[in-house]
Motif scaffolding. Structure first.
Motif, PDB file in Angstrom:
ATOM      1  N   LEU A 227      73.741  72.622  43.821  1.00 35.92           N
ATOM      2  CA  LEU A 227      74.732  71.870  43.052  1.00 35.92           C
ATOM      3  C   LEU A 227      74.443  71.962  41.556  1.00 35.92           C
ATOM      4  N   ALA A 228      73.164  71.879  41.215  1.00 29.48           N
ATOM      5  CA  ALA A 228      72.776  71.932  39.802  1.00 29.48           C
ATOM      6  C   ALA A 228      73.103  73.298  39.194  1.00 29.48           C
TER       7      ALA A 228
ATOM      8  N   PHE B 215      76.798  73.664  38.742  1.00 27.40           N
ATOM      9  CA  PHE B 215      77.269  72.868  37.609  1.00 27.40           C
ATOM     10  C   PHE B 215      76.978  73.577  36.289  1.00 27.40           C
TER      11      PHE B 215
ATOM     12  N   GLN C 281      79.235  76.452  35.861  1.00 28.44           N
ATOM     13  CA  GLN C 281      80.650  76.093  35.979  1.00 28.44           C
ATOM     14  C   GLN C 281      81.289  76.727  37.227  1.00 28.44           C
TER      15      GLN C 281
ATOM     16  N   LEU D  25      80.821  73.664  43.248  1.00 32.38           N
ATOM     17  CA  LEU D  25      79.701  72.864  43.721  1.00 32.38           C
ATOM     18  C   LEU D  25      79.497  73.024  45.228  1.00 32.38           C
TER      19      LEU D  25
ATOM     20  N   SER E 194      70.674  71.143  31.336  1.00 29.08           N
ATOM     21  CA  SER E 194      72.081  71.303  30.980  1.00 29.08           C
ATOM     22  C   SER E 194      72.531  70.161  30.087  1.00 29.08           C
TER      23      SER E 194
ATOM     24  N   SER F  47      75.989  63.948  34.505  1.00 27.12           N
ATOM     25  CA  SER F  47      76.158  64.871  35.622  1.00 27.12           C
ATOM     26  C   SER F  47      75.239  64.500  36.773  1.00 27.12           C
TER      27      SER F  47
ATOM     28  N   SER G 154      76.815  61.647  38.749  1.00 23.78           N
ATOM     29  CA  SER G 154      77.920  62.068  39.616  1.00 23.78           C
ATOM     30  C   SER G 154      77.398  62.777  40.856  1.00 23.78           C
ATOM     31  N   PHE G 155      76.301  63.524  40.740  1.00 32.87           N
ATOM     32  CA  PHE G 155      75.703  64.173  41.905  1.00 32.87           C
ATOM     33  C   PHE G 155      75.154  63.132  42.884  1.00 32.87           C
TER      34      PHE G 155
ATOM     35  N   ILE H 140      69.046  70.701  36.447  1.00 29.86           N
ATOM     36  CA  ILE H 140      70.117  69.899  35.853  1.00 29.86           C
ATOM     37  C   ILE H 140      69.671  69.272  34.538  1.00 29.86           C
TER      38      ILE H 140
ATOM     39  N   GLN I 234      80.589  65.379  46.965  1.00 34.78           N
ATOM     40  CA  GLN I 234      81.385  65.049  45.786  1.00 34.78           C
ATOM     41  C   GLN I 234      82.035  63.675  45.889  1.00 34.78           C
TER      42      GLN I 234
END
Length: 307
Positions: free
Chosen positions: A60-61, A64, A67, A70, A118, A124, A127-128, A115, A199
């Motif tokens: 996922l990281a 992200f 871009q 996910l 970033s 972010s 949200s994960f 992550i 998500q």
């Protein structure tokens, strides 16, 4: 608080296009997790489900940061980790749970490191961990739908084999079933089920969607086929009700869905006809009454015989 009718109107509002997507993702995730979760509950694999949620985090990281999707990123990371666990678990010097702890904790740590490099790290990460209903792209809807259809087909095709391994691994191995391949397949299926739910529910709470509806269904039936129909139904209804409550009262979506499913589980644990607390109490009462009646009849027969 919004009425359910007003919630339906919001679903059709073009200005709130993220809302029907979130509902669709939540329901599809609940159905997928409900079916896969039946095997997780039957085999006592709740720890694996929790660990998989950590394993998908680096994917996922990376997705992200790049871009990308996910869902696809999480699937790749989870599958790679599941394969590593299945391979290393073949060494009998190490217990499976030890291997799972090593690789899945390491994967989660790798995700945190990635992550953190970033921009917008804290937002972010939140949200994960806790889910976000506002950033679901249309492409993920198609990925989840296709992945879900493939998972359900695979469960249908391998149903007997999975049940055989769940009931008796050594007997399944003696009859020639490829136990390692079936374990690996189930790990991958759990991984995909977790990824498609992240998500909406979030990385921390996703285990509840995998286990709670299946555990609820387990209290309602002794038949696996019925259980595998009840679990996704319960999960889907909880997703709809949870999203409605979160939207109308302004609560976190993932947490509200999980609390709804937990409430249904607690009610079922209390009220289920055969396996609920009250059901077992009534059954014991009837059994005691039957034994007392049998004892009374036996005393009468003995007395009459004595005369």
């Amino acid at each position: 608080m919004l009425t359910f009718g007003e919630f339906v109107n919001d679903l059709t509002n073009p200005m709130l296009s993220f809302l029907p997507k979130a509902l669709l993702i939540a329901v599809m995730s609940s159905i997928i997790c409900g079916v896969i979760g039946c095997h997780v509950v039957l085999r006592g694999m709740a720890f694996i489900g929790d660990a998989v949620a950590h394993a998908v985090f680096p994917g996922l990281a990376v997705a992200f940061v790049l871009q990308g999707s996910l869902v696809l990123g999480g699937m790749v990371a989870g599958v790679v980790t599941a394969v590593l666990v299945a391979v290393f678990s073949q060494n009998r010097r190490l217990k499976e749970d030890s291997v799972i702890g090593v690789f899945f904790a390491g994967a989660f740590a790798l995700g945190i490191v990635i992550i953190s490099r970033s921009p917008g790290y804290s937002g972010s990460l939140q949200s994960f961990l806790f889910g976000s209903i506002t950033g679901i792209p249309d492409s993920d809807l198609y990925v989840v739908a296709i992945a879900g259809a493939l998972l359900l087909l695979l469960v249908f095709l391998l149903h007997k084999e999975f049940v055989a391994v769940s009931l008796d691994r050594e007997m399944a191995r003696a009859t020639g079933l490829p136990v390692f391949a079936l374990d690996l397949t189930l790990y991958v299926m759990v991984t995909v089920a977790v990824v498609v739910s992240v998500q909406t529910i979030g990385n921390i709470l996703v285990l509840a969607l995998l286990v709670t509806p299946a555990a609820t269904a387990r209290l309602l039936t002794d038949r696996l086929g019925v259980m595998m129909a009840l679990a996704p139904t319960i999960g889907g209804v909880c997703a709809i009700v949870g999203l409605y409550l979160s939207w109308s009262i302004d609560l976190p979506t993932g947490g509200t869905i999980v609390l709804t499913a937990t409430s249904v589980f607690l009610l079922t644990w209390l009220l289920a006809p055969r396996h609920g607390l009250l059901g077992r109490y009534r059954s014991r009462g009837r059994s005691s009454g039957t034994r007392s009646a049998d004892g009374t009849r036996a005393e009468r027969v003995t007395a009459e015989s004595a005369r």
